[in-house]
Enzyme design. Structure first.
Site, PDB file in Angstrom:
ATOM      1  N   PRO A 193       0.844  -1.208   0.000  1.00  0.00           N
ATOM      2  CA  PRO A 193       0.000   0.000   0.000  1.00  0.00           C
ATOM      3  C   PRO A 193       0.877   1.255   0.000  1.00  0.00           C
ATOM      4  O   PRO A 193       1.539   1.558   0.992  1.00  0.00           O
ATOM      5  CB  PRO A 193      -0.810  -0.127   1.295  1.00  0.00           C
ATOM      6  CG  PRO A 193       0.016  -1.009   2.173  1.00  0.00           C
ATOM      7  CD  PRO A 193       0.771  -1.930   1.282  1.00  0.00           C
ATOM      8  N   ASP A 247       5.921   2.199   1.983  1.00  0.00           N
ATOM      9  CA  ASP A 247       5.000   1.081   2.229  1.00  0.00           C
ATOM     10  C   ASP A 247       4.305   1.343   3.560  1.00  0.00           C
ATOM     11  O   ASP A 247       4.947   1.317   4.617  1.00  0.00           O
ATOM     12  CB  ASP A 247       5.790  -0.227   2.264  1.00  0.00           C
ATOM     13  CG  ASP A 247       4.892  -1.454   2.400  1.00  0.00           C
ATOM     14  OD1 ASP A 247       3.735  -1.303   2.820  1.00  0.00           O
ATOM     15  OD2 ASP A 247       5.373  -2.566   2.092  1.00  0.00           O
ATOM     16  N   HIS A 248       2.988   1.581   3.514  1.00  0.00           N
ATOM     17  CA  HIS A 248       2.269   1.982   4.716  1.00  0.00           C
ATOM     18  C   HIS A 248       2.095   0.838   5.718  1.00  0.00           C
ATOM     19  O   HIS A 248       1.667   1.056   6.858  1.00  0.00           O
ATOM     20  CB  HIS A 248       0.892   2.549   4.354  1.00  0.00           C
ATOM     21  CG  HIS A 248       0.466   3.684   5.228  1.00  0.00           C
ATOM     22  ND1 HIS A 248       1.082   3.991   6.419  1.00  0.00           N
ATOM     23  CD2 HIS A 248      -0.529   4.601   5.093  1.00  0.00           C
ATOM     24  CE1 HIS A 248       0.501   5.023   6.970  1.00  0.00           C
ATOM     25  NE2 HIS A 248      -0.497   5.428   6.193  1.00  0.00           N
ATOM     26  N   ARG A 249       2.439  -0.389   5.327  1.00  0.00           N
ATOM     27  CA  ARG A 249       2.450  -1.474   6.300  1.00  0.00           C
ATOM     28  C   ARG A 249       3.634  -1.324   7.256  1.00  0.00           C
ATOM     29  O   ARG A 249       3.587  -1.746   8.405  1.00  0.00           O
ATOM     30  CB  ARG A 249       2.553  -2.833   5.584  1.00  0.00           C
ATOM     31  CG  ARG A 249       1.391  -3.175   4.688  1.00  0.00           C
ATOM     32  CD  ARG A 249       1.678  -4.440   3.897  1.00  0.00           C
ATOM     33  NE  ARG A 249       2.867  -4.299   3.053  1.00  0.00           N
ATOM     34  CZ  ARG A 249       3.368  -5.270   2.287  1.00  0.00           C
ATOM     35  NH1 ARG A 249       2.782  -6.466   2.286  1.00  0.00           N
ATOM     36  NH2 ARG A 249       4.430  -5.062   1.545  1.00  0.00           N
ATOM     37  N   VAL A 251       5.765   1.762   7.266  1.00  0.00           N
ATOM     38  CA  VAL A 251       6.045   3.154   7.606  1.00  0.00           C
ATOM     39  C   VAL A 251       4.728   3.900   7.749  1.00  0.00           C
ATOM     40  O   VAL A 251       3.956   4.007   6.787  1.00  0.00           O
ATOM     41  CB  VAL A 251       6.920   3.812   6.513  1.00  0.00           C
ATOM     42  CG1 VAL A 251       7.251   5.250   6.895  1.00  0.00           C
ATOM     43  CG2 VAL A 251       8.189   3.002   6.286  1.00  0.00           C
TER      44      VAL A 251
END
Length: 478
Positions: free
Chosen positions: A270, A448-450, A452
């Site tokens: 994501p 990567d929002h998983r 960061v």
């Protein structure tokens, strides 16, 4: 392909030039049958899904035969060249008889056509530069392999006006012979999307010429239109300047691997992208000072804004190491990296590649400058090794060199962050309470929002911007 059983002949197989690769395309041959080779001599250049690589031969001898023409994709482990290790150019010459020797009655024109059908013409070679990059490349037709003698006989029969050719393998009748055309004409037809079997030849002995190919893509004449059956009226298609509507380019090699990786990354991680506009006037002044210094300018070390941007990112990662990580889906774990392999995205004729500087976090500014210069030079020359593109942890892409302000970069697979650098422009900027012309650029950080979250991503981007606005922070923060 026939495997030689002579004990004096060594078969050199396509090696795995990269981790886990299964095939490679032969781009260039640097030797021909009859040439003498020595241990370690480069005999060909191949392209894998990662890079173009030169292959050295591991023994001395005389080339007996090349098993595949340029442009052929070969599986790893398949023999590509046979070398007679006992020497003897005469033996190698006997092992590869010419078409004329196999067909004594063939005319000079027949021999020329048969040789052109067998392999692309060998290009002139400049010492130290290898084969011309414009050599014709094409993949062989699928099907049973055919001895050169029978190919020559079929060509002779075609030139003599026989259309009832027998199949060259199995004895069955061939429905239609392969159209006669020289390699440059075949390449032209491929580029224009013309099927040579539909082209009416006008050359001697039924050979298709360039004019025939151009005529095949030209708009129909008024007489032909009148003779054609009536059809419902439709808007006339708009043709391009050369009469073609579209061109199809095979997706292979580096471009194919890049496309697959980008699709996988875009639909797996994501993505979030944040932006910041920065006054880099002081950074550019520092670049000029370093160029004039003895440690950089006198030593021939290349100094540019990208060097200081890379160092600023490394400092930001040191202050926020959680951004230097990857996501292990199989084990449902976050893998924190205690090293930084800094990737630099590079546009090359073969497509986008991202080689990386190993252990960039441990390098001083002069060492980083030297590594960056070597990385860019190697990528530009198309000599980046597969190993140099593996193991990256974070990446920089400099889209500013193309004159654009910034972008929303896609993460390289396995990385948590990528920094895009936009064009540096002279713009009005409020500096010390007054509007002044300043050098300004826009940075974009995708992550990567998983791994960061918004806070961590913002801190990393803000640190990079702060260093570029006040380069002295490189000393205090590092």
């Amino acid at each position: 392909m026939t495997t030689m059983t002579d004990a004096s002949v060594r078969e050199f197989t396509m090696p795995d030039v990269g981790e886990g690769l299964t095939e490679a395309e032969i781009l260039k041959w640097y030797v021909q049958p009859g040439d003498t080779v020595t241990d370690g001599q480069v005999v060909c250049e191949v392209e894998t899904a990662k890079a173009a690589v030169e292959l050295p031969i591991p023994y001395d001898g005389v080339v007996r035969s090349l098993h595949f023409p340029e442009g052929t994709t070969v599986d790893v482990g398949t023999s590509i060249i046979a070398v007679d290790v006992t020497g003897g150019a005469g033996e190698a010459a006997e092992a590869e008889p010419s078409v004329a020797a196999e067909v004594p009655q063939a005319t000079q024109a027949t021999t020329q056509v048969a040789q052109e059908e067998k392999a692309p013409a060998r290009q002139p070679v400049l010492v130290g530069y290898g084969v011309s990059a414009s050599s014709t490349k094409r993949r062989p037709r699928k099907g049973a392999e055919v001895p050169a003698r029978e190919v020559a006989a079929a060509v002779q029969q075609e030139l003599n006006g026989h259309s009832d050719l027998t199949a060259l393998a199995g004895g069955a009748a061939v429905a239609s012979a392969r159209p006669l055309a020289k390699p440059p004409v075949r390449k032209l037809a491929k580029d224009l999307g013309v099927d040579l079997t539909t082209v009416t030849p006008s050359g001697a002995d039924g050979v298709i010429t360039r004019e025939d190919v151009h005529a095949a893509v030209a708009p129909a004449t008024p007489e032909a239109v009148r003779a054609a059956p009536a059809a419902p009226a439709a808007p006339a298609p708009v043709a391009s300047y050369d009469g073609t509507r579209e061109t199809r380019v095979p997706v292979k090699g580096v471009r194919k691997a890049t496309a697959a990786a980008m699709v996988g990354s875009a639909f797996t991680a994501p993505h979030v992208t944040e932006f910041v506009t920065v006054d880099v006037t002081r950074t550019l002044k520092l670049v000029e000072e370093l160029k004039r210094s003895a440690e950089y300018g006198m030593q021939g070390v290349r100094v540019n804004p990208l060097l200081l941007i890379a160092k600023a990112l490394l400092v930001a990662i040191r202050r926020h190491p959680e951004v230097n990580a990857s996501w292990d889906e199989a084990n449902q774990e976050i893998v924190l990296k205690h090293y930084v392999n800094l990737g630099i995205a590079a546009a090359t004729p073969r497509g986008l590649i991202v080689p990386n500087i190993k252990d960039a976090h441990d390098k001083t500014l002069p060492q980083l400058a030297e590594a960056l210069g070597e990385l860019v030079s190697t990528a530009r020359d198309g000599r980046t090794s597969p190993a140099a593109m593996q193991g990256g942890t974070v990446t920089i892409t400099n889209v500013g060199v193309f004159g654009v302000d910034t972008g929303t970069p896609i993460l390289p697979p396995g990385e948590a962050a990528i920094l895009a650098v936009g064009a540096i422009r002279l713009q009005p900027w409020v500096h010390k309470g007054k509007v002044k012309p300043r050098q300004v650029t826009t940075l974009a950080l995708s992550f990567d929002h998983r791994l960061v979250d918004g806070e961590l991503g913002s801190k990393v981007l803000a640190d990079v911007a702060a260093i570029l606005e006040q380069p002295k922070k490189l000393i205090t923060w590092a």
